[in-house]
Design an enzyme around this catalytic site. Structure first.
Site, PDB file in Angstrom:
ATOM      1  N   ARG A 184     -60.619   0.035   4.727  1.00 38.69           N
ATOM      2  CA  ARG A 184     -60.559   1.462   4.365  1.00 38.69           C
ATOM      3  C   ARG A 184     -61.714   1.852   3.437  1.00 38.69           C
ATOM      4  NH1 ARG A 184     -57.133   1.125   7.869  1.00 38.69           N
ATOM      5  NH2 ARG A 184     -55.154   2.241   7.937  1.00 38.69           N
ATOM      6  N   SER A 256     -51.422   7.302   5.915  1.00 33.34           N
ATOM      7  CA  SER A 256     -51.110   6.448   4.761  1.00 33.34           C
ATOM      8  C   SER A 256     -51.663   7.105   3.504  1.00 33.34           C
ATOM      9  CB  SER A 256     -51.767   5.077   4.901  1.00 33.34           C
ATOM     10  OG  SER A 256     -51.288   4.419   6.033  1.00 33.34           O
ATOM     11  N   GLU A 352     -55.285   6.340  -0.806  1.00 29.92           N
ATOM     12  CA  GLU A 352     -56.203   6.227   0.324  1.00 29.92           C
ATOM     13  C   GLU A 352     -56.793   7.593   0.647  1.00 29.92           C
ATOM     14  OE1 GLU A 352     -56.154   6.794   4.145  1.00 29.92           O
ATOM     15  OE2 GLU A 352     -55.415   4.832   4.763  1.00 29.92           O
TER      16      GLU A 352
HETATM   17  N1  EPU Z   1     -42.745  -2.031   5.624  1.00 30.49           N
HETATM   18  C1  EPU Z   1     -41.614  -1.918   4.826  1.00 30.49           C
HETATM   19  N2  EPU Z   1     -40.868  -0.785   4.955  1.00 30.49           N
HETATM   20  C2  EPU Z   1     -41.185   0.191   5.826  1.00 30.49           C
HETATM   21  C3  EPU Z   1     -42.327   0.083   6.638  1.00 30.49           C
HETATM   22  C4  EPU Z   1     -43.099  -1.049   6.510  1.00 30.49           C
HETATM   23  O1  EPU Z   1     -41.289  -2.787   4.040  1.00 30.49           O
HETATM   24  O2  EPU Z   1     -40.446   1.182   5.859  1.00 30.49           O
HETATM   25  C5  EPU Z   1     -43.552  -3.259   5.495  1.00 30.49           C
HETATM   26  C6  EPU Z   1     -43.132  -4.300   6.516  1.00 30.49           C
HETATM   27  O3  EPU Z   1     -43.209  -5.562   5.918  1.00 30.49           O
HETATM   28  C7  EPU Z   1     -44.206  -4.176   7.586  1.00 30.49           C
HETATM   29  C8  EPU Z   1     -45.401  -3.856   6.728  1.00 30.49           C
HETATM   30  O4  EPU Z   1     -44.899  -2.992   5.706  1.00 30.49           O
HETATM   31  O5  EPU Z   1     -44.363  -5.359   8.294  1.00 30.49           O
HETATM   32  C9  EPU Z   1     -46.534  -3.210   7.465  1.00 30.49           C
HETATM   33  O6  EPU Z   1     -46.068  -1.990   8.037  1.00 30.49           O
HETATM   34  P1  EPU Z   1     -46.897  -1.258   9.182  1.00 30.49           P
HETATM   35  O7  EPU Z   1     -47.118  -2.189  10.318  1.00 30.49           O
HETATM   36  O8  EPU Z   1     -46.217   0.030   9.480  1.00 30.49           O
HETATM   37  O9  EPU Z   1     -48.323  -1.047   8.543  1.00 30.49           O
HETATM   38  P2  EPU Z   1     -48.842  -0.576   7.123  1.00 30.49           P
HETATM   39  O10 EPU Z   1     -49.539  -1.743   6.493  1.00 30.49           O
HETATM   40  O11 EPU Z   1     -47.764   0.047   6.337  1.00 30.49           O
HETATM   41  C10 EPU Z   1     -51.191   0.038   8.041  1.00 30.49           C
HETATM   42  C11 EPU Z   1     -52.129   1.189   7.971  1.00 30.49           C
HETATM   43  C12 EPU Z   1     -51.683   2.283   8.936  1.00 30.49           C
HETATM   44  C13 EPU Z   1     -51.646   1.713  10.350  1.00 30.49           C
HETATM   45  C14 EPU Z   1     -50.677   0.533  10.357  1.00 30.49           C
HETATM   46  C15 EPU Z   1     -50.650  -0.187  11.688  1.00 30.49           C
HETATM   47  C16 EPU Z   1     -52.992   1.131   5.697  1.00 30.49           C
HETATM   48  C17 EPU Z   1     -53.029   1.816   4.381  1.00 30.49           C
HETATM   49  N3  EPU Z   1     -52.205   1.705   6.614  1.00 30.49           N
HETATM   50  O12 EPU Z   1     -49.925   0.498   7.542  1.00 30.49           O
HETATM   51  O13 EPU Z   1     -52.687   3.288   8.909  1.00 30.49           O
HETATM   52  O14 EPU Z   1     -51.218   2.685  11.296  1.00 30.49           O
HETATM   53  O15 EPU Z   1     -51.101  -0.446   9.371  1.00 30.49           O
HETATM   54  O16 EPU Z   1     -51.829  -0.889  11.860  1.00 30.49           O
HETATM   55  O17 EPU Z   1     -53.665   0.135   5.887  1.00 30.49           O
HETATM   56  C18 EPU Z   1     -53.374   5.391   8.025  1.00 30.49           C
HETATM   57  O18 EPU Z   1     -54.319   4.792   7.530  1.00 30.49           O
HETATM   58  O19 EPU Z   1     -53.236   6.617   7.896  1.00 30.49           O
HETATM   59  C19 EPU Z   1     -52.351   4.627   8.752  1.00 30.49           C
HETATM   60  C20 EPU Z   1     -51.239   5.178   9.197  1.00 30.49           C
END
Ligand code: EPU
Length: 356
Positions: A184, A256, A352
């Protein structure tokens, strides 16, 4: 196909653009930020060619004012009116500039909608962007924070970009190395946030499969859908995103709101004492990435609402304007989350979204 061949598959209005784009005074940005905040900018213009961009930058009314470049405003939170000039690049067009059979280089205008471009690429059977389907925003904004999702980042298909250098008043071509992409981040977000106006991004895509399926449930969903092509993977990614993330057209948001924090081993070990199941992703420098969504959920903020602002019930990393919230209210809500997560876990969440 010969490497010199140029195929124009779509052109925007750049060839017909007037030399001078209109400069608007006291312009509402409500439709140009996906939080839907009702704010104004002192000056606004949408130049659709390089000539009109440079002509606008020379105008007396705005020469000394702060300048802000926005694409579709999908990663920005305005907390007050902007007292400078907002440039919203209008340069469009998608063209193949080199085709070597296996690999292609495609040059895309900054104002193309990101997902429209990903759709075009997957329809053609070009691999590389399918995991980045449905990300809101414009092509020109994508390199700023090196957009990433489902195991893929922009930098992997990025070849170079062209930009107007405000400092030296000339066009520059910046390759991957010059952009210093990270998680990012890039020079546009860190070192030189106000120096360049991106006009085109050139991508290197492949005709043979190189699908990335190792993220969450992607592989299973792809197999269940009997997927084969980049277009099939695009459909799977769209389904997953739609099931978790709010549509900004319905619920104002900037994706995010926070980055996933990297913490030292000591902090991670502390958290693990009380939460042995804490998800974590170690890096090469003995640091650990902990999902911000997990920290926010465990701190009790998942689905929590204060007035018209709240976290999204199925992905608390996203802060939503449920209608009529001000940028300041959204900022204050996010600040409460930052303080609470810090108090409970000793982890400082970094925003972010860009704050104005
Ligand atoms: N999780 C929780 N509770 C929740 C949702 C998620 O505990 O309600 C934990 C779980 O352990 C899950 C982990 O968070 O395995 C990761 O969740 P997710 O796969 O939804 O991904 P994220 O790390 O929360 C990142 C990006 C997103 C992108 C997703 C999928 C960042 C800041 N965000 O989110 O990007 O869509 O991965 O690759 O890195 C954006 O940048 O606007 C965005 C949506």
């Amino acid at each position: 196909m010969g490497s010199e061949q140029i195929i124009l598959i779509f052109t925007g209005s750049q060839h017909y653009a007037p030399l001078m784009a209109d400069l608007h005074h006291q312009f509402s940005l409500q439709k140009l930020n996906t939080f839907g905040i009702a704010i104004k900018t002192a000056w606004f213009c949408r130049p659709s060619s390089l000539d009109s961009l440079t002509a606008i930058l020379d105008r007396d009314e705005i020469r000394e004012l702060p300048l802000l470049v926005i694409g579709e405003g999908s990663n920005i939170l305005f907390t007050s009116d902007f007292k400078g000039v907002v440039i919203n690049p209008g340069i469009k067009g998608i063209e193949v500039v080199e085709d070597k059979g296996e690999q292609l280089l495609i040059r895309v205008g900054a104002a193309e909608n990101w997902d429209h471009w990903v759709h075009q690429a997957t329809e053609k059977g070009w691999y590389g962007l399918e995991n980045l389907s449905l990300i809101p925003g414009s092509v020109g904004a994508a390199p700023i924070q090196n957009i990433g999702a489902y195991g893929v980042e922009l930098k992997e298909s990025f070849a170079w970009l062209e930009a107007w250098d405000l400092q030296n008043k000339k066009m520059v071509k910046l390759d991957k190395q010059a952009c210093k992409f990270g998680y990012r981040s890039s020079i546009f977000k860190n070192e030189s946030p106000a120096r360049y106006i991106i006009t085109h991004v050139t991508f290197r895509l492949n005709r043979s499969p190189n699908l990335v399926l190792d993220y969450g449930k992607v592989r299973t969903a792809f197999a269940e859908a009997k997927g084969k092509s980049p277009g099939d993977l695009r459909k799977v990614i769209i389904q997953i995103r739609n099931s978790k993330l709010p549509d900004p057209a319905q619920f104002g948001n900037g994706g995010s709101f926070f980055k996933n924090p990297m913490v030292g081993r000591a902090i991670y070990n502390c958290i693990r004492v009380e939460h042995p199941d804490v998800p974590y992703y170690p890096d090469k420098e003995n640091r650990v990435k902990i999902p911000a969504a997990w920290l926010i959920e465990k701190a009790g903020w998942k689905g929590h609402k204060v007035g018209n602002v709240g976290t999204w019930p199925s992905q608390p990393l996203v802060i939503v304007n449920y209608g009529g919230a001000t940028g300041q209210e959204i900022y204050d809500f996010s600040e409460q989350i930052v303080e609470d997560v810090d108090r409970k876990f000793g982890v400082l969440l970094e925003r972010e979204v860009k704050l104005i």
